[in-house]
Write an enzyme that holds these catalytic residues in place. Sequence first.
Site, mmCIF file in Angstrom:
data_model
loop_
_atom_site.group_PDB
_atom_site.id
_atom_site.type_symbol
_atom_site.label_atom_id
_atom_site.label_comp_id
_atom_site.label_asym_id
_atom_site.label_seq_id
_atom_site.Cartn_x
_atom_site.Cartn_y
_atom_site.Cartn_z
ATOM 1 N N SER A 117 0.824 -1.203 0.000
ATOM 2 C CA SER A 117 0.000 0.000 0.000
ATOM 3 C C SER A 117 0.856 1.250 0.000
ATOM 4 C CB SER A 117 -0.898 0.014 1.242
ATOM 5 O OG SER A 117 -1.566 1.247 1.369
ATOM 6 N N TYR A 141 -2.456 0.342 9.883
ATOM 7 C CA TYR A 141 -2.579 -0.303 8.580
ATOM 8 C C TYR A 141 -1.304 -0.125 7.762
ATOM 9 C CZ TYR A 141 -3.842 -0.997 3.709
ATOM 10 O OH TYR A 141 -3.842 -1.404 2.406
ATOM 11 N N LYS A 145 1.488 -3.092 6.641
ATOM 12 C CA LYS A 145 1.884 -3.393 5.263
ATOM 13 C C LYS A 145 3.409 -3.316 5.101
ATOM 14 C CE LYS A 145 -1.858 -4.389 2.982
ATOM 15 N NZ LYS A 145 -2.008 -5.663 2.256
ATOM 16 N N LEU A 195 -14.035 6.741 -1.770
ATOM 17 C CA LEU A 195 -14.749 7.897 -2.306
ATOM 18 C C LEU A 195 -15.860 7.521 -3.273
ATOM 19 C CD1 LEU A 195 -15.059 10.950 -2.544
ATOM 20 C CD2 LEU A 195 -13.306 10.914 -4.347
ATOM 21 N N ARG A 225 -5.251 13.155 -5.456
ATOM 22 C CA ARG A 225 -4.868 11.782 -5.142
ATOM 23 C C ARG A 225 -4.620 10.991 -6.427
ATOM 24 N NH1 ARG A 225 -4.332 13.908 -1.057
ATOM 25 N NH2 ARG A 225 -5.236 13.461 0.995
ATOM 26 N N ARG A 287 -10.338 17.205 6.950
ATOM 27 C CA ARG A 287 -10.123 16.121 7.902
ATOM 28 C C ARG A 287 -8.691 16.204 8.412
ATOM 29 N NH1 ARG A 287 -12.155 10.969 4.473
ATOM 30 N NH2 ARG A 287 -10.446 11.785 3.198
ATOM 31 N N ASP A 290 -5.109 15.015 6.447
ATOM 32 C CA ASP A 290 -5.215 14.838 4.999
ATOM 33 C C ASP A 290 -4.191 15.716 4.290
ATOM 34 O OD1 ASP A 290 -7.093 12.912 4.739
ATOM 35 O OD2 ASP A 290 -8.737 14.228 4.135
#
Length: 333
Positions: A117, A141, A145, A195, A225, A287, A290
């Site tokens: 990821s 997370y 990874k 999203l 992104r 947020r 971000d």
Amino acid sequence: MTWLVTGGAGYIGSHVVLALREAGLAPVVIDDLSSGFARFVPEDVPFVQASILDGETVRGTLREHGVEGVIHLAGFKYAGVSVRRPLHTYAQNVQGTATLLEAMVAEGVRNLVFSSSAATFGTPDVDLVTEQTPTNPESPYGESKLIGEWLIADVARAGSDGGNDDDRLRHTSLRYFNVVGSGTPRLFDTSPHNLFPLVFDALAHGRTPQINGDDYPTPDGTCVRDYVHVADLAHSHVVAAQRLAAGETLEPVYNLGSGEGSSVRQIMDTIREVTGIDFTPEIKPRRPGDPARIVATGELARRDLDWAMRHDLRAMVASAWEARQLAGNDYPA
């Protein structure tokens, strides 16, 4: 050649299964259905409902089907939720990977493509992420990874010390950001955190989609992104599997990135155009955490894994919307 796909009943895994079949390879699926769906697995593909934490079942599956290699996608994939459930995340992603590796070593399976990821990078302070960009995960997370990548590399080194190169683990890890679209209308993204499903679900229920922050230092003020089509992603997983099975050496890590990225507002505009549903997104506060922009280059993967952005943003949205519409009332809650 038979390849085991862990998590093969999930959104990305089921697309990898289709890509393996199209390449003339025989997939076998193991999935505990914690987030996948049995109907995503073709009827003629062997399917074992089990967790990769069940080492004996994993070993038996490898042995029974004469598995030559593994494409490892099973795991707990929700970065935000992982902050609240770190122990669960580590059990699924770290212990699960360790258990899979133990089974592979025991059964002599020497090829592994790992679904890693871009969360391993955290919030990189660069315009374009490369494989050399320092890793700095910011969630359990992302950490899990990165540890998975370390485990795999350690097992490969342990197998090659003083031994025959044919006995060592051949592997590569693929890092990617936002996976979207559908390669076939019967498969779709069901994540409650991504999203596209969030926007489609809002539109389906008469709610207004939201944008979290429009004051970022980007061309239109919204976050940028990397969005990549799931079918393009699946194709490069299969190319990696084929090259490993042929005894070729790949880089330990590849980024599957667009090199450009798209903003959240661009996504909203394209969804409005494709669906024909007129809406004005509601602007909510940023947020926390971000970053304004995270985009990766895919140059190395283009060189070695036939990686390419074969679908533009409109095709990504159109294919995802078609699948969502076809699902109708069968769309998982």
